[in-house]
Enzyme design. Sequence first.
Site, PDB file in Angstrom:
ATOM      1  NE  ARG A 125      65.377  13.298 -23.479  1.00  0.00           N
ATOM      2  CZ  ARG A 125      65.502  12.174 -24.164  1.00  0.00           C
ATOM      3  NH1 ARG A 125      66.142  12.192 -25.334  1.00  0.00           N
ATOM      4  NH2 ARG A 125      65.008  11.036 -23.713  1.00  0.00           N
TER       5      ARG A 125
ATOM      6  CD  GLU B 194      59.848  16.166 -28.731  1.00  0.00           C
ATOM      7  OE1 GLU B 194      59.791  15.130 -29.401  1.00  0.00           O
ATOM      8  OE2 GLU B 194      59.450  16.228 -27.550  1.00  0.00           O
TER       9      GLU B 194
ATOM     10  CB  ALA C 134      69.042  10.467 -33.783  1.00  0.00           C
TER      11      ALA C 134
ATOM     12  CB  ILE D 296      74.232   7.232 -27.114  1.00  0.00           C
ATOM     13  CG1 ILE D 296      72.872   6.541 -27.009  1.00  0.00           C
ATOM     14  CG2 ILE D 296      74.391   7.898 -28.481  1.00  0.00           C
ATOM     15  CD1 ILE D 296      71.693   7.504 -27.008  1.00  0.00           C
TER      16      ILE D 296
ATOM     17  CG  HIS E  71      62.914  12.575 -31.127  1.00  0.00           C
ATOM     18  ND1 HIS E  71      62.144  12.660 -30.001  1.00  0.00           N
ATOM     19  CD2 HIS E  71      63.886  11.681 -30.843  1.00  0.00           C
ATOM     20  CE1 HIS E  71      62.617  11.848 -29.069  1.00  0.00           C
ATOM     21  NE2 HIS E  71      63.680  11.241 -29.552  1.00  0.00           N
TER      22      HIS E  71
ATOM     23  CG  ASP F 267      67.090  13.655 -34.014  1.00  0.00           C
ATOM     24  OD1 ASP F 267      66.423  13.776 -35.065  1.00  0.00           O
ATOM     25  OD2 ASP F 267      66.889  12.745 -33.190  1.00  0.00           O
TER      26      ASP F 267
ATOM     27  CB  THR G 219      71.504  12.634 -31.232  1.00  0.00           C
ATOM     28  OG1 THR G 219      72.673  12.211 -30.520  1.00  0.00           O
ATOM     29  CG2 THR G 219      71.885  12.976 -32.664  1.00  0.00           C
TER      30      THR G 219
END
Length: 335
Positions: free
Chosen positions: A246, A274, A295, A170, A293, A269, A244
């Site tokens: 963790r 979470e 992305a 990424i 979440h 994100d 994006t």
Amino acid sequence: MGGTQRRPGVVLAMAPDVRDALLDEAARARLLTLADAEPALAVTDFADPAHAERLAAAEALLTCWGCPPLTAEALERMPRLRTVVHAAGSVKGHVTDACWERGLTVCCVASANAVAVAEFTLAAILFSGKRVIATAAAYREHRAAPDTLRAFAGLGNHGRTVGVVGASRIGRKVIELLRPFDLRVLVYDPYVTGVPGAESVGLAELVRRSDVVTLHAPQLPSTRGMFGRELLASMRDGATLVNTARGSLVDTGALTEELVSGRLHAVLDHTEPEVLPAGSPLYDLPNVLLTPHVAGSLGTELSRLAHAALDELERWTAGEPYAEPVTADRLGTMA
């Protein structure tokens, strides 16, 4: 792809709603040309006796989100299993040491998933330079034309510096997407040197020099809390943190303090936990864009994952090597 293909027994191991979203009509038809499979079956419990016969004949698993762990006990029910094709990024949720001990081959389609995350990140970076979230909130509140030359004098993307933490799939894709823009790009990764399109620097220097810092490091014991109070304090006034990757990479309490003060901005994100508590100020701050979440691949983007996984299955049936193999030694530094 060359080679002689055969139709091995393949079982889908994923949540039923994931299967329905992942495999459209074209993907299901292609799966049936490649394998002896039941697209209507999505296994979420390897011990379920209703699946015993199908699992006993399975030579390959096509997995995605919701796949149960492949423990030694689970693998005993699949004596013919030889490979695991994961139609998503990380396999850490279901591939165990028992898989390597059995000699299974494993692959994933992290590069396909990286496209969606990198595109989201690019948008976040460009919007951050324009302060789109904060300026939209101010416009909504005042409902009058601002003096853009004065109010937005310090905004814009030309000549800004973007720091990419982690030259992962990424991270590298983000760097590639940033090339057409008039931006300076820095990258930090302790495992990688010489990333095209970016200047490799240390983490402290990257944070100190960047207007936007975007996180793409894996979740490892060594990366937990890497963005703590001291590192966050060293970010430039008005800088933006994009996460994006963790939530565990960032000290949530320390980041919240910085964001409440208004000194920093953020596009998050992923957070830890979470799902933040309902009373978290991050939901309401004008300098924070908080997303659940999204992305990663969703909606129409799931077709990319499905066909990338079917490409890998086709390679395996033809006796060709995987494009994205996962090995035990590489898994330790993967997301």
